[in-house]
Design a protein around this motif. Sequence first.
Motif, PDB file in Angstrom:
ATOM      1  N   ALA A 103      -3.518   7.712   3.272  1.00 61.78           N
ATOM      2  CA  ALA A 103      -3.625   6.253   3.378  1.00 61.78           C
ATOM      3  C   ALA A 103      -4.188   5.920   4.752  1.00 61.78           C
ATOM      4  CB  ALA A 103      -2.275   5.571   3.183  1.00 61.78           C
ATOM      5  N   ALA A 104      -4.838   4.759   4.849  1.00 61.62           N
ATOM      6  CA  ALA A 104      -5.456   4.342   6.110  1.00 61.62           C
ATOM      7  C   ALA A 104      -5.201   2.854   6.325  1.00 61.62           C
ATOM      8  CB  ALA A 104      -6.961   4.624   6.084  1.00 61.62           C
ATOM      9  N   PHE A 105      -5.004   2.471   7.586  1.00 59.20           N
ATOM     10  CA  PHE A 105      -4.659   1.085   7.892  1.00 59.20           C
ATOM     11  C   PHE A 105      -5.368   0.599   9.147  1.00 59.20           C
ATOM     12  CE2 PHE A 105      -1.091   3.049   5.745  1.00 59.20           C
ATOM     13  CZ  PHE A 105      -0.862   2.160   4.706  1.00 59.20           C
ATOM     14  N   ASN A 106      -5.816  -0.631   9.094  1.00 67.03           N
ATOM     15  CA  ASN A 106      -6.280  -1.329  10.279  1.00 67.03           C
ATOM     16  C   ASN A 106      -5.165  -2.273  10.725  1.00 67.03           C
ATOM     17  OD1 ASN A 106      -9.107  -0.392  10.643  1.00 67.03           O
ATOM     18  ND2 ASN A 106      -9.309  -1.177   8.561  1.00 67.03           N
ATOM     19  N   VAL A 107      -5.010  -2.423  12.031  1.00 68.26           N
ATOM     20  CA  VAL A 107      -3.865  -3.136  12.593  1.00 68.26           C
ATOM     21  C   VAL A 107      -4.337  -4.273  13.484  1.00 68.26           C
ATOM     22  CG1 VAL A 107      -1.827  -2.922  14.078  1.00 68.26           C
ATOM     23  CG2 VAL A 107      -2.422  -1.064  12.511  1.00 68.26           C
ATOM     24  N   ARG A 108      -3.692  -5.404  13.350  1.00 62.81           N
ATOM     25  CA  ARG A 108      -3.883  -6.543  14.248  1.00 62.81           C
ATOM     26  C   ARG A 108      -2.528  -6.954  14.808  1.00 62.81           C
ATOM     27  NH1 ARG A 108      -8.937  -9.449  14.765  1.00 62.81           N
ATOM     28  NH2 ARG A 108     -10.488  -8.007  13.918  1.00 62.81           N
ATOM     29  N   LEU A 109      -2.465  -7.214  16.086  1.00 63.06           N
ATOM     30  CA  LEU A 109      -1.214  -7.682  16.663  1.00 63.06           C
ATOM     31  C   LEU A 109      -0.893  -9.077  16.125  1.00 63.06           C
ATOM     32  CD1 LEU A 109       1.045  -6.982  18.669  1.00 63.06           C
ATOM     33  CD2 LEU A 109      -0.305  -8.125  20.451  1.00 63.06           C
ATOM     34  N   THR A 110      -1.884  -9.970  16.178  1.00 63.85           N
ATOM     35  CA  THR A 110      -1.734 -11.331  15.660  1.00 63.85           C
ATOM     36  C   THR A 110      -2.878 -11.589  14.698  1.00 63.85           C
ATOM     37  OG1 THR A 110      -0.747 -12.034  17.767  1.00 63.85           O
ATOM     38  CG2 THR A 110      -1.492 -13.765  16.259  1.00 63.85           C
ATOM     39  N   LEU A 111      -2.589 -11.715  13.430  1.00 59.38           N
ATOM     40  CA  LEU A 111      -3.628 -11.868  12.415  1.00 59.38           C
ATOM     41  C   LEU A 111      -4.201 -13.282  12.432  1.00 59.38           C
ATOM     42  CD1 LEU A 111      -5.012 -10.295  10.087  1.00 59.38           C
ATOM     43  CD2 LEU A 111      -3.366 -11.386   8.549  1.00 59.38           C
ATOM     44  N   ASP A 112      -5.534 -13.366  12.319  1.00 58.52           N
ATOM     45  CA  ASP A 112      -6.207 -14.648  12.160  1.00 58.52           C
ATOM     46  C   ASP A 112      -7.279 -14.483  11.083  1.00 58.52           C
ATOM     47  OD1 ASP A 112      -8.188 -13.153  13.421  1.00 58.52           O
ATOM     48  OD2 ASP A 112      -8.083 -14.267  15.308  1.00 58.52           O
ATOM     49  N   ALA A 113      -8.081 -15.516  10.883  1.00 59.96           N
ATOM     50  CA  ALA A 113      -9.094 -15.477   9.821  1.00 59.96           C
ATOM     51  C   ALA A 113     -10.090 -14.352  10.048  1.00 59.96           C
ATOM     52  CB  ALA A 113      -9.813 -16.821   9.736  1.00 59.96           C
ATOM     53  N   ASP A 114     -10.479 -14.123  11.298  1.00 58.88           N
ATOM     54  CA  ASP A 114     -11.421 -13.045  11.587  1.00 58.88           C
ATOM     55  C   ASP A 114     -10.797 -11.685  11.309  1.00 58.88           C
ATOM     56  OD1 ASP A 114     -14.031 -12.144  12.852  1.00 58.88           O
ATOM     57  OD2 ASP A 114     -12.591 -11.142  14.171  1.00 58.88           O
ATOM     58  N   GLY A 115      -9.502 -11.551  11.559  1.00 58.21           N
ATOM     59  CA  GLY A 115      -8.824 -10.299  11.271  1.00 58.21           C
ATOM     60  C   GLY A 115      -8.794  -9.984   9.791  1.00 58.21           C
ATOM     61  N   ILE A 116      -8.622 -11.006   8.951  1.00 56.81           N
ATOM     62  CA  ILE A 116      -8.664 -10.797   7.504  1.00 56.81           C
ATOM     63  C   ILE A 116     -10.062 -10.381   7.076  1.00 56.81           C
ATOM     64  CG2 ILE A 116      -8.524 -11.969   5.268  1.00 56.81           C
ATOM     65  CD1 ILE A 116      -6.203 -13.575   6.381  1.00 56.81           C
ATOM     66  N   ARG A 117     -11.072 -11.082   7.587  1.00 60.74           N
ATOM     67  CA  ARG A 117     -12.454 -10.714   7.241  1.00 60.74           C
ATOM     68  C   ARG A 117     -12.735  -9.275   7.642  1.00 60.74           C
ATOM     69  NH1 ARG A 117     -16.366  -9.235   9.704  1.00 60.74           N
ATOM     70  NH2 ARG A 117     -15.362  -9.681  11.701  1.00 60.74           N
ATOM     71  N   ASP A 118     -12.355  -8.901   8.845  1.00 66.02           N
ATOM     72  CA  ASP A 118     -12.631  -7.554   9.339  1.00 66.02           C
ATOM     73  C   ASP A 118     -11.893  -6.503   8.510  1.00 66.02           C
ATOM     74  OD1 ASP A 118     -13.705  -5.757  11.554  1.00 66.02           O
ATOM     75  OD2 ASP A 118     -11.560  -5.345  11.703  1.00 66.02           O
ATOM     76  N   GLY A 119     -10.638  -6.752   8.174  1.00 57.20           N
ATOM     77  CA  GLY A 119      -9.855  -5.785   7.417  1.00 57.20           C
ATOM     78  C   GLY A 119     -10.390  -5.564   6.019  1.00 57.20           C
ATOM     79  N   VAL A 120     -10.759  -6.654   5.332  1.00 61.49           N
ATOM     80  CA  VAL A 120     -11.297  -6.540   3.978  1.00 61.49           C
ATOM     81  C   VAL A 120     -12.667  -5.873   3.999  1.00 61.49           C
ATOM     82  CG1 VAL A 120     -12.043  -7.842   1.943  1.00 61.49           C
ATOM     83  CG2 VAL A 120      -9.965  -8.515   3.164  1.00 61.49           C
ATOM     84  N   GLN A 121     -13.487  -6.238   4.972  1.00 61.43           N
ATOM     85  CA  GLN A 121     -14.818  -5.642   5.080  1.00 61.43           C
ATOM     86  C   GLN A 121     -14.733  -4.146   5.374  1.00 61.43           C
ATOM     87  OE1 GLN A 121     -17.293  -7.285   8.196  1.00 61.43           O
ATOM     88  NE2 GLN A 121     -19.157  -6.447   7.305  1.00 61.43           N
ATOM     89  N   ARG A 122     -13.850  -3.753   6.266  1.00 53.90           N
ATOM     90  CA  ARG A 122     -13.702  -2.332   6.599  1.00 53.90           C
ATOM     91  C   ARG A 122     -13.257  -1.528   5.381  1.00 53.90           C
ATOM     92  NH1 ARG A 122     -12.709  -0.573  12.172  1.00 53.90           N
ATOM     93  NH2 ARG A 122     -13.281  -2.228  13.617  1.00 53.90           N
ATOM     94  N   ALA A 123     -12.334  -2.080   4.598  1.00 52.64           N
ATOM     95  CA  ALA A 123     -11.872  -1.369   3.406  1.00 52.64           C
ATOM     96  C   ALA A 123     -13.014  -1.167   2.426  1.00 52.64           C
ATOM     97  CB  ALA A 123     -10.734  -2.151   2.748  1.00 52.64           C
ATOM     98  N   ALA A 124     -13.816  -2.213   2.210  1.00 53.16           N
ATOM     99  CA  ALA A 124     -14.935  -2.114   1.270  1.00 53.16           C
ATOM    100  C   ALA A 124     -15.966  -1.108   1.744  1.00 53.16           C
ATOM    101  CB  ALA A 124     -15.566  -3.496   1.080  1.00 53.16           C
ATOM    102  N   GLU A 125     -16.328  -1.173   3.010  1.00 50.23           N
ATOM    103  CA  GLU A 125     -17.344  -0.265   3.543  1.00 50.23           C
ATOM    104  C   GLU A 125     -16.863   1.178   3.532  1.00 50.23           C
ATOM    105  OE1 GLU A 125     -18.249  -1.830   7.369  1.00 50.23           O
ATOM    106  OE2 GLU A 125     -19.597  -3.389   6.597  1.00 50.23           O
ATOM    107  N   MET A 126     -15.592   1.380   3.840  1.00 52.33           N
ATOM    108  CA  MET A 126     -15.054   2.730   3.874  1.00 52.33           C
ATOM    109  C   MET A 126     -15.137   3.381   2.498  1.00 52.33           C
ATOM    110  SD  MET A 126     -11.205   3.935   4.928  1.00 52.33           S
ATOM    111  CE  MET A 126     -11.305   3.061   6.497  1.00 52.33           C
ATOM    112  N   ALA A 151      -0.101  -6.319  10.368  1.00 60.25           N
ATOM    113  CA  ALA A 151      -0.023  -7.186  11.546  1.00 60.25           C
ATOM    114  C   ALA A 151       1.429  -7.520  11.854  1.00 60.25           C
ATOM    115  CB  ALA A 151      -0.818  -8.475  11.322  1.00 60.25           C
ATOM    116  N   HIS A 152       1.703  -7.694  13.141  1.00 60.83           N
ATOM    117  CA  HIS A 152       3.038  -8.129  13.559  1.00 60.83           C
ATOM    118  C   HIS A 152       3.270  -9.590  13.163  1.00 60.83           C
ATOM    119  CE1 HIS A 152       2.969  -4.516  15.946  1.00 60.83           C
ATOM    120  NE2 HIS A 152       4.072  -4.813  16.620  1.00 60.83           N
ATOM    121  N   SER A 153       2.308 -10.455  13.553  1.00 59.80           N
ATOM    122  CA  SER A 153       2.479 -11.881  13.358  1.00 59.80           C
ATOM    123  C   SER A 153       1.124 -12.509  13.018  1.00 59.80           C
ATOM    124  CB  SER A 153       3.084 -12.518  14.623  1.00 59.80           C
ATOM    125  OG  SER A 153       3.477 -13.843  14.384  1.00 59.80           O
TER     126      SER A 153
END
Length: 298
Positions: A103-126, A151-153
């Motif tokens: 399993a693989a995970f991307n981590v954000r300390l504080t999630l925001d809209a850009d963090g969601i975009r980045d996480g979903v995009q990374r999963a698709a590209e991977m 994400a923590h918060s």
Amino acid sequence: MLRSHRVFEWFREIGDEIQADWERLHGKAKEDPQRAGHGGEATWAELLRNWLPPQYEVTTRKYILFEEGDAPESRETDVIIYNPGYPKGFRGREEVLAGGVAAAFNVRLTLDADGIRDGVQRAAEMRRYLKPSYETIRGELLGPFPVGLLAHSHNWTGESARETVTEALRQRDKEFARHPRECLDFACVASLGSWAATSSPYLDLGEGPAAMTSMNAAHPELSPAPVGAFLTHLLRRLALTDPTVQPMADGLQALETLGFGGGVGRRWELKDVFSDELRQHLPHRLDMSDPNWRPLYI
């Protein structure tokens, strides 16, 4: 009403610990954001080490090697769980073979809209550059290993924050995922909620047979804590390829730690999802008892 089983108390205690960790790291983020980010990764890595079976080693900041010839350079993945069978001699390297990832995970300390975009995009590209395993439903519908966003918060305010995240995940999925196996599998914000993908290889709801996927939010009143729902879903996914994990996954599910909620489905044409040969087996070969041919993956 929050449930009172002892394991629910344990999961809520973990959530409180992660919140305290966020308050400590958040204060340092302005001075040294990279160090704070690494601290957030370490928190989730330690949680996984403590709650996964001991044969699953957890590491941080590795590069997963793609398997397709035209793949771009991989980006750093924050937290990786090794497959138990991955050779020890490979584990100290900065790069990891895809076959060595559980399993693989991307981590954000504080999630925001850009963090969601980045996480979903990374999963698709991977997953786009990893070779699928043909000839079974699981191999063609799901990615070779689950990918999540932790994400923590978060930085949303108000009672609608959970719905905001749910909608953002859905929209980014439509934007980046070209196949069900490219979809994000898990999202967990320790202070807010947990989300997990469901995949159905064959449904006929009146518009003709199709595959369906959905990112479902755990119900806040049914889930023991976001981390509890997340860990239960993760164990269930690992159990698809590791029968030794199944008793623990079943035990947590029996306590209703999944906290089933709802989500909006995405419809996929069967011809865009499965090989010609496999489509000939739908739907008559589907079997809930066979992890390779299930009619529903949760």
